[in-house]
Design a protein around this motif. Structure first.
Motif, PDB file in Angstrom:
ATOM      1  N   PRO A 175       0.823  -1.202   0.000  1.00  0.00           N
ATOM      2  CA  PRO A 175       0.000   0.000   0.000  1.00  0.00           C
ATOM      3  C   PRO A 175       0.864   1.261   0.000  1.00  0.00           C
ATOM      4  O   PRO A 175       1.679   1.453   0.901  1.00  0.00           O
ATOM      5  N   GLY A 176       0.723   2.075  -1.034  1.00  0.00           N
ATOM      6  CA  GLY A 176       1.514   3.293  -1.130  1.00  0.00           C
ATOM      7  C   GLY A 176       2.740   3.135  -2.015  1.00  0.00           C
ATOM      8  O   GLY A 176       3.379   4.125  -2.375  1.00  0.00           O
ATOM      9  N   TYR A 177       3.076   1.913  -2.379  1.00  0.00           N
ATOM     10  CA  TYR A 177       4.216   1.670  -3.280  1.00  0.00           C
ATOM     11  C   TYR A 177       3.731   0.818  -4.445  1.00  0.00           C
ATOM     12  O   TYR A 177       3.193  -0.275  -4.248  1.00  0.00           O
ATOM     13  N   ALA A 178       3.890   1.337  -5.667  1.00  0.00           N
ATOM     14  CA  ALA A 178       3.312   0.686  -6.850  1.00  0.00           C
ATOM     15  C   ALA A 178       4.018  -0.602  -7.246  1.00  0.00           C
ATOM     16  O   ALA A 178       3.480  -1.407  -8.000  1.00  0.00           O
ATOM     17  N   GLY A 179       5.236  -0.806  -6.730  1.00  0.00           N
ATOM     18  CA  GLY A 179       5.979  -2.013  -7.085  1.00  0.00           C
ATOM     19  C   GLY A 179       7.078  -1.719  -8.090  1.00  0.00           C
ATOM     20  O   GLY A 179       7.239  -0.585  -8.553  1.00  0.00           O
ATOM     21  N   GLU A 180       7.861  -2.745  -8.411  1.00  0.00           N
ATOM     22  CA  GLU A 180       8.975  -2.588  -9.352  1.00  0.00           C
ATOM     23  C   GLU A 180       8.432  -2.543 -10.774  1.00  0.00           C
ATOM     24  O   GLU A 180       7.746  -3.463 -11.209  1.00  0.00           O
TER      25      GLU A 180
END
Ligand code: NAG
Ligand code: NAG
Length: 309
Positions: free
Chosen positions: A266-271
């Motif tokens: 949550p809050g980080y879209a990922g690589e």
């Protein structure tokens, strides 16, 4: 919930009320405090799905630039583009759509082929710039097509927009007529509906990612259109694939909202992949050299959210 036929029902008004209450599925984004772990599986409720060829019409309500229109039209045309031009490991919009098609084949249905058949413009906003949900349905049903995309411009306010939802899909007039509404959030709530291309309204303030086509509003709309297309095709009448309450279901892509790449939280879209020239982030290639960021669909084979990259 059983399937029913709108025209055979002796109480059409009741059905209408029922539809307006239940058959609007919100593309709610649960990014931070509302984050819930994705479900273990999406249950098929044995209803109709949108199979075979489906004719799409777009209603551009309000002002959209030609560049914005082509970002969205190219996305739609990328869904069924021939995959031959890509190497096998390239993440593409077509492959993303193939994951959604697995829901259809698992239900014994034919794969869906979306064909853009009509575009309408209402640049001067004939029924105003502040719309109720009922007016969105009205606009949708005023146009011919099996699936109507009502897209509202950045200066059009829509009931519920930015209050937890960025778009929704609904049905209500005839068996094969369903619609999606998505608004351009660029000036109203980009931190909610165009995240991660804009600073989130609250939560960890990570640097916004570059929008793949350089337009925070239109690229944000693509994320929501993609999620709602997956939802409408696999749960058009509220009795297809979903988990949770029928009036606020988790569907094929909304179940994985906010998840775009590996190691997302949550809050980080990922690589994600990064365009070396523009610095924009993306996870799928489309037609006409376009790049897009698409929500990780819920893979029915693995019963887990999947990511394109
Ligand atoms: C799911 O499994 C079926 C049957 O093995 C396969 O045809 C389909 O491509 C798979 N879908 C995904 C998204 O992996
Ligand atoms: C919209 O409004 C503008 C400015 O008033 C006008 O020039 C234009 O013809 C209108 N467009 C339509 C389709 O009515």
């Amino acid at each position: 919930m059983g399937s029913f036929d709108y025209y055979k029902n002796p109480y059409p008004l009741l059905v209408l009320v029922f539809l307006s209450l239940l058959h609007i599925t919100y593309g709610a984004r649960t990014l931070f405090s509302l984050y819930q772990p994705p479900p273990m599986s999406l249950t098929y409720h044995n209803g109709e799905l949108l199979e075979s060829e489906i004719k799409i019409s777009i209603l551009w309500y309000g002002k959209f630039s030609p560049a914005q229109k082509s970002i969205i039209v190219d996305f739609l045309q990328s869904l069924n583009s021939p995959s031959k031009i890509w190497s096998r490991n390239t993440p593409t919009v077509t492959k993303w759509w193939q994951t959604i098609q697995t829901y259809l084949t698992k239900a014994g249905k034919k794969e869906t082929r979306l064909v853009l058949s009509n575009q309408f413009t209402d640049e001067n906003c004939s029924i105003g710039k502040t719309l109720k949900k009922s007016q969105i349905s009205e606009l949708a049903h005023s146009k011919k097509g099996e699936l109507i995309l009502v897209l509202t411009a950045q200066d059009v306010a829509v009931e519920g927009f930015c209050m937890g939802n960025c778009g929704y899909h609904g049905s209500g007039q005839g068996k094969r007529s369903v619609f999606i509404w998505v608004g351009n959030s660029a000036i109203q709530c980009p931190g909610q509906c165009a995240w991660p291309f804009h600073q989130p309204i609250y939560g960890p303030q990570a640097k916004p990612l570059g929008a793949p086509n350089g337009d925070v509003g239109a690229d944000g709309m693509v994320v929501n259109i993609a999620s709602l297309l997956a939802g409408v095709v696999t749960n058009p009448y509220g009795n297809g694939y979903y988990q949770g309450p029928a009036e606020a279901p988790l569907e094929a892509a909304s179940a994985c909202a906010g998840l775009y790449g590996k190691k997302a939280y949550p809050g980080y879209a990922g690589e994600l992949l990064v365009d070396s020239i523009t610095g924009a982030s993306y996870n799928a290639h489309g037609t006409n050299g376009r790049k897009y960021l698409l929500p990780g669909p819920f893979d029915p084979n693995k019963s887990a959210c999947s990511t394109m990259v």
